[in-house]
Design a protein around this motif. Structure first.
Motif, PDB file in Angstrom:
ATOM      1  N   ILE A  86       0.824  -1.210   0.000  1.00 45.94           N
ATOM      2  CA  ILE A  86       0.000   0.000   0.000  1.00 45.94           C
ATOM      3  C   ILE A  86       0.863   1.267   0.000  1.00 45.94           C
ATOM      4  CG2 ILE A  86      -0.237  -0.035   2.521  1.00 45.94           C
ATOM      5  CD1 ILE A  86      -3.001   1.064   0.184  1.00 45.94           C
ATOM      6  N   TYR A  87       2.046   1.215   0.643  1.00 47.00           N
ATOM      7  CA  TYR A  87       2.911   2.402   0.653  1.00 47.00           C
ATOM      8  C   TYR A  87       3.416   2.715  -0.752  1.00 47.00           C
ATOM      9  CZ  TYR A  87       3.067   1.778   5.713  1.00 47.00           C
ATOM     10  OH  TYR A  87       2.747   1.638   7.031  1.00 47.00           O
ATOM     11  N   MET A 127       1.902   1.838  -3.529  1.00 44.89           N
ATOM     12  CA  MET A 127       0.737   2.320  -4.290  1.00 44.89           C
ATOM     13  C   MET A 127       0.496   3.792  -3.988  1.00 44.89           C
ATOM     14  SD  MET A 127      -1.516  -0.320  -5.636  1.00 44.89           S
ATOM     15  CE  MET A 127      -3.116  -0.429  -4.877  1.00 44.89           C
ATOM     16  N   ALA A 128       0.489   4.114  -2.688  1.00 45.09           N
ATOM     17  CA  ALA A 128       0.235   5.503  -2.289  1.00 45.09           C
ATOM     18  C   ALA A 128       1.315   6.414  -2.856  1.00 45.09           C
ATOM     19  CB  ALA A 128       0.176   5.616  -0.770  1.00 45.09           C
ATOM     20  N   GLY A 129       2.563   5.958  -2.793  1.00 45.20           N
ATOM     21  CA  GLY A 129       3.666   6.748  -3.324  1.00 45.20           C
ATOM     22  C   GLY A 129       3.506   7.005  -4.814  1.00 45.20           C
ATOM     23  N   ARG A 130       3.216   5.935  -5.549  1.00 42.04           N
ATOM     24  CA  ARG A 130       3.044   6.083  -6.998  1.00 42.04           C
ATOM     25  C   ARG A 130       1.873   7.005  -7.298  1.00 42.04           C
ATOM     26  NH1 ARG A 130       2.275   1.922 -10.961  1.00 42.04           N
ATOM     27  NH2 ARG A 130       1.113   0.620  -9.515  1.00 42.04           N
ATOM     28  N   ASN A 131       0.821   6.824  -6.517  1.00 40.52           N
ATOM     29  CA  ASN A 131      -0.378   7.621  -6.704  1.00 40.52           C
ATOM     30  C   ASN A 131      -0.109   9.113  -6.509  1.00 40.52           C
ATOM     31  OD1 ASN A 131      -3.599   7.928  -5.152  1.00 40.52           O
ATOM     32  ND2 ASN A 131      -3.081   7.908  -7.310  1.00 40.52           N
ATOM     33  N   LEU A 132       0.813   9.411  -5.581  1.00 40.46           N
ATOM     34  CA  LEU A 132       1.099  10.819  -5.294  1.00 40.46           C
ATOM     35  C   LEU A 132       2.243  11.347  -6.158  1.00 40.46           C
ATOM     36  CD1 LEU A 132       0.662  10.540  -1.464  1.00 40.46           C
ATOM     37  CD2 LEU A 132      -0.747  11.921  -2.976  1.00 40.46           C
ATOM     38  N   ALA A 163       5.255   9.721  -7.084  1.00 36.95           N
ATOM     39  CA  ALA A 163       6.630   9.248  -6.935  1.00 36.95           C
ATOM     40  C   ALA A 163       6.858   8.077  -7.874  1.00 36.95           C
ATOM     41  CB  ALA A 163       6.886   8.806  -5.496  1.00 36.95           C
ATOM     42  N   PHE A 210      -7.038   5.314  -0.256  1.00 40.24           N
ATOM     43  CA  PHE A 210      -7.160   3.864  -0.191  1.00 40.24           C
ATOM     44  C   PHE A 210      -7.957   3.427   1.024  1.00 40.24           C
ATOM     45  CE2 PHE A 210      -3.253   4.759  -2.489  1.00 40.24           C
ATOM     46  CZ  PHE A 210      -3.408   3.971  -3.606  1.00 40.24           C
ATOM     47  N   PHE A 243       2.080   7.420   5.558  1.00 42.71           N
ATOM     48  CA  PHE A 243       3.448   6.975   5.800  1.00 42.71           C
ATOM     49  C   PHE A 243       3.818   7.143   7.274  1.00 42.71           C
ATOM     50  CE2 PHE A 243       3.989   8.587   1.256  1.00 42.71           C
ATOM     51  CZ  PHE A 243       3.706   7.338   0.731  1.00 42.71           C
ATOM     52  N   MET A 259       7.090  15.529  -4.335  1.00 42.24           N
ATOM     53  CA  MET A 259       7.413  14.728  -5.513  1.00 42.24           C
ATOM     54  C   MET A 259       7.371  15.573  -6.784  1.00 42.24           C
ATOM     55  SD  MET A 259       8.270  11.862  -4.440  1.00 42.24           S
ATOM     56  CE  MET A 259       8.810  12.597  -2.904  1.00 42.24           C
TER      57      MET A 259
END
Ligand SMILES: Nc1ncnc2c1ncn2[C@@H]1O[C@H](COP(=O)(O)OP(=O)(O)OP(=O)(O)O)[C@@H](O)[C@H]1O
Ligand SMILES: [Mg+2]
Lengths: 253, 274
Positions: A146-147, A149-154, A156, B93, B99, B114
């Motif tokens: 999930i981290y 996914m969240a990173g890619r979503n934001l 990164a 989600f 984080f 980012m």
């Protein structure tokens, strides 16, 4: 604070018991030195600078060897975790190599590098590299999807995703790996120095034996323990605690 | 309230899904989570999606977000095909995915960071959204120090900060107590009214769907298809206890029940086989 006083009291008791036993003269002093003679050995060792030089040399070796292990180990760990193929091949090899005591590398090291500084660094690296690698790899594997996914979503991706999500997300395992790696590195170094006999704390230990000077042996043992312990406590335990607090991994205590 | 213009003019479509299917390869063979979904979502629409557990609701959001790709079919946003993730479509989600190594403020800042926004600017912008969700005084807390409802609001702020025009929310309030949920419903409605974002809101709570949505879609169970749609014209602000709302909810629920029963039956059949 309370913990420190309790620990202090415990060690004082230990020394007191030691004193009592040595006062009983069950064993001759050259087999069972008294606390006083060990303290004396420490004083002379530091006064004639032989201990200081030994500590300095050992610390320099550990800095180089452990530093290399950390760099290589973390890199290798991420690399192996990044590919299923490497995980199945190289990952398996790393695991089986890890079961080798680090001293097993000494004959190889001597053949390759001769009786040189490089050989002893090699033993230290082989002693700690693999545990850093394995823990890094485990850290990456345990990062919840999930981290990422969240990173890619934001927004990164690529290097940013690695630096700002994957790396920090594997921190808890990474630090255990560094801590474990340190312990292995320190042990490998001392045992290496004992056999290899070229200065350093391990060498001082063997010198004490050769001179039948039990007080020096015990004094050097105390120094080795102290350094191992201090780094473990002051550096790694603090780091671990900080991460655990931040992440909320600690219980109410 | 804003009404959807008659006749789905293609230029006003924020999102368009055309015959979208997604099949997963599983150890027990292929599993079709979504099948032949065709859907148009207007700009500024509040669309709620309900369906039994495992019918493909999260999969649908991941597809729109570009975090996953359809096995067949196409997804368009603003008449450009969706190809990978983008900060114009942000998912909140089901598990939030905040984080734990960052503070609340740093979590909110993440998207801007980012994008390479300067520190001063992203601080300012993030604080504005933290104010919006009433969490200013918690900006230097870590995630584990927050309550469930507060975490939801951090996730909301983190998603809003990159100013996406599509917000994809996956059962965001499922784990909350009724009072906190009521509050967050009001907050959601307010934010939606202020920002006019296009929202796709997944829930398994029919009342919640009718409370928030301008349109409610019921998905069928395995494969997930669009079973029925309801346009909700109840005046806003709405309340969960409104009798008209309960009436509409009952209609939607009747549709959903059929699918839930199917899901339960399949579960039984599966158990018998083992
Ligand atoms: N990566 C995956 N690999 C294999 N199967 C998957 C994967 N992701 C989802 N599925 C399957 O697809 C189906 C739909 O999953 P999804 O998570 O979209 O359901 P959902 O409607 O969100 O359910 P819930 O209400 O419980 O969250 C499920 O049967 C699930 O097991
Ligand atoms: Mg889901």
């Amino acid at each position: 604070m309370k913990r420190i006083t309790r620990q202090l009291a415990f060690y004082l008791c230990l020394v007191a018991i030691w004193q009592v036993i040595s006062d009983l003269h069950i064993w001759p002093p050259y087999l069972f030195p008294s606390p006083g003679s060990v303290l004396e050995a420490l004083q002379t060792g530091f006064a004639d600078r032989s201990f200081l030089i030994g500590i300095g040399i050992s610390l320099k070796r550990i800095a180089v060897g452990y530093g290399l292990s950390v760099l290589l180990g973390i890199g290798l760990g991420f690399l192996i975790a990044a590919s299923e193929f490497l995980e199945a091949t190289l990952g398996g090899l790393v695991l089986s190599l890890q079961s080798l005591p680090s001293l097993c590398w000494l004959p190889l090291a001597v053949l390759w590098f001769g009786l040189s500084e490089k050989a002893i660094i090699f033993v230290v690296v082989m002693g700690s590299l693999l545990s850093v690698t394995i823990n890094t790899q485990a850290g990456v594997r345990h990062v919840p999807k999930i981290y990422l996914m969240a990173g890619r979503n934001l927004g990164a991706r690529g290097l940013l995703l690695f630096l700002y999500v994957l790396l920090p997300a594997s921190q808890p395992h990474l630090v255990s790996g560094l801590k474990q790696g340190w312990a292995f590195a320190w042990r490998s170094l001392i045992s290496g120095e004992m056999i290899f006999v070229s200065l350093g704390l391990g060498h001082l230990l063997m010198m004490g034996r050769d001179l039948n000077d039990m007080s020096q042996v015990v004094a050097v043992m105390a120094i080795i323990m102290a350094i191992g312990h201090i780094v473990d406590r002051l550096l790694f335990e603090r780091l671990e605690n900080r991460i655990r607090h931040k992440w909320g991994l600690v219980g109410a205590a | 309230m804003s009404e959807i213009p008659a006749g789905p003019g293609w230029s006003q479509n924020k999102l368009r899904l055309q015959n979208v299917s997604r099949t997963f390869q599983t150890p027990r063979g292929p599993l079709t989570a979504l099948e032949d979904i065709s859907l148009e979502i207007q700009e500024g629409e509040f669309l709620c999606v309900v369906g039994p557990s495992g019918c493909g609701k999260s999969t649908l959001l991941n597809l729109i977000a570009g975090l996953d790709r359809p096995t067949s079919g196409d997804i368009w946003k603003d008449s450009a095909p969706v190809d990978g993730p983008g900060t114009d479509r942000i998912v909140i989600f089901q598990e939030l995915g905040l984080f734990p190594w960052l503070t609340v403020l740093e979590n909110v800042e993440f998207g801007l960071r980012m994008q390479g926004v300067s520190k001063a600017q992203r601080r300012e912008q993030s604080r504005r959204y933290l104010r919006m969700v009433h969490l200013s005084s918690f900006e230097s807390s870590y995630v584990h120090q927050l309550s469930g409802g507060m975490k939801q609001r951090v996730a909301l702020a983190r998603s809003l900060v990159t100013e996406p025009d599509v917000l994809l929310m996956d059962e965001p309030f499922a784990a909350l107590d009724a009072q906190t949920r009521d509050l967050l419903h009001e907050e959601m409605e307010r934010i939606w009214a202020e920002t006019r974002k296009t929202i796709v809101f997944v829930t398994h709570n029919v009342r919640e769907a009718v409370r928030l949505g301008g349109r409610v879609i019921v998905l069928s169970f395995r494969p997930g298809r669009i079973k029925s749609q309801f346009t909700i014209t109840l005046p806003r602000p709405r309340h969960l206890e409104d009798p008209e709302l309960a009436l509409t909810a009952r209609e939607v629920l009747a549709q959903l029940k059929e699918e839930i029963n199917k899901a339960v039956e399949e579960e039984f059949r599966h158990e018998e086989n083992h």
